[in-house]
Scaffold this motif. Structure first.
Motif, PDB file in Angstrom:
ATOM      1  N   PRO A   1      10.857  81.591  42.382  1.00 13.11           N
ATOM      2  CA  PRO A   1      12.021  80.927  41.278  1.00 13.11           C
ATOM      3  C   PRO A   1      13.367  81.475  41.748  1.00 13.11           C
ATOM      4  O   PRO A   1      12.978  82.816  42.542  1.00 13.11           O
ATOM      5  N   THR A   2      14.133  81.020  41.416  1.00 12.46           N
ATOM      6  CA  THR A   2      15.530  81.631  41.807  1.00 12.46           C
ATOM      7  C   THR A   2      16.484  82.506  40.496  1.00 12.46           C
ATOM      8  O   THR A   2      17.548  82.638  40.669  1.00 12.46           O
ATOM      9  N   GLY A   3      15.555  82.396  39.116  1.00 12.95           N
ATOM     10  CA  GLY A   3      16.915  82.943  38.560  1.00 12.95           C
ATOM     11  C   GLY A   3      15.692  82.329  36.887  1.00 12.95           C
ATOM     12  O   GLY A   3      14.620  81.335  37.125  1.00 12.95           O
ATOM     13  N   PRO A   4      16.483  82.912  35.604  1.00 13.46           N
ATOM     14  CA  PRO A   4      15.448  82.177  34.057  1.00 13.46           C
ATOM     15  C   PRO A   4      15.331  80.562  34.370  1.00 13.46           C
ATOM     16  O   PRO A   4      14.407  80.295  33.668  1.00 13.46           O
ATOM     17  N   THR A   5      16.060  79.866  35.192  1.00 12.37           N
ATOM     18  CA  THR A   5      16.033  78.592  34.637  1.00 12.37           C
ATOM     19  C   THR A   5      16.916  77.667  35.918  1.00 12.37           C
ATOM     20  O   THR A   5      17.141  76.294  36.249  1.00 12.37           O
ATOM     21  N   SER A   6      15.687  78.135  37.033  1.00 11.04           N
ATOM     22  CA  SER A   6      15.836  77.681  38.552  1.00 11.04           C
ATOM     23  C   SER A   6      14.573  78.077  39.609  1.00 11.04           C
ATOM     24  O   SER A   6      14.125  78.778  39.306  1.00 11.04           O
ATOM     25  N   GLY A   7      14.731  77.524  40.030  1.00 10.73           N
ATOM     26  CA  GLY A   7      13.565  77.661  41.312  1.00 10.73           C
ATOM     27  C   GLY A   7      13.525  76.444  43.151  1.00 10.73           C
ATOM     28  O   GLY A   7      14.621  75.893  42.669  1.00 10.73           O
TER      29      GLY A   7
END
Length: 193
Positions: free
Chosen positions: A139-145
């Motif tokens: 994961p790279t953020g709440p809505t990304s990876g």
């Protein structure tokens, strides 16, 4: 313009003995070909070495699946677009079909509609579909990876279709962008709304 046969040859060289793909993916691609190119297009794609009938849960050589994708790109160019668009469409179609069959556990029970949970279980999902490769999701953020794929010789546009198609199955819109790392590896930046 015909699909890139030099790239196909390089991808076929990356296939190892025993690498296989579930029959439902072959059937799904063939269904897409028939939808857009009719029976004549279907016969062109199935010519020569490809098996006459596929069983959803049986596995077939990855070499045959690669050949099928590139033949589909040749036949669908006029109706779907260049080879990357065809590969993307095949990936989307395949994941939609997978999510209602062997992938129901992953899409329905494990992910419970949460893309982070879905992508965290991506290795399990791919292992139910193919016999090769490794996948690691970060994961790279709440809505990304970012999804790291290694020893997977299928075209990046195909996997972009799978990943954006998986988001559609969850009723989300998003993107997946590949950064190739070699003929059989790539990193995919995934984002969704």
């Amino acid at each position: 313009m015909p699909s890139n046969k030099t790239e196909l040859a390089a991808r076929l060289d990356a296939v190892q003995s025993g690498d296989s793909v579930r029959g439902l993916f072959f059937k799904s691609v063939l269904s897409l070909v028939q939808q857009h190119a009719g029976l004549a297009g279907l016969e062109t794609v199935r010519a020569d070495a490809l098996t006459a009938a596929y069983s959803d849960l049986l596995t077939y050589p990855a070499r045959d699946f690669l050949t099928l994708l590139y033949r589909a790109a040749d036949v669908l160019e006029l109706s779907v677009g260049p080879e990357a668009a065809v590969f993307h469409a095949c990936g989307e179609r395949d994941v939609a079909r997978f999510s209602t069959g062997p992938g129901m556990l992953i899409f329905g029970i494990i992910s419970r509609g949460d893309p982070q949970k879905l992508f965290a279980g991506v290795q399990m999902g791919y292992s139910a579909a193919v016999s090769y490769g490794s996948r690691d999701y970060v994961p790279t953020g709440p809505t990304s990876g970012t999804l790291h794929m290694r020893r997977d010789m299928l075209p990046p546009a195909y996997h972009e279709g799978i990943l954006t198609g998986a988001l559609k199955v969850l009723n989300l819109r998003g993107t997946a962008r590949a950064t190739p790392r070699g003929i059989d590896s790539a990193d995919y930046a995934i984002q969704w709304d």
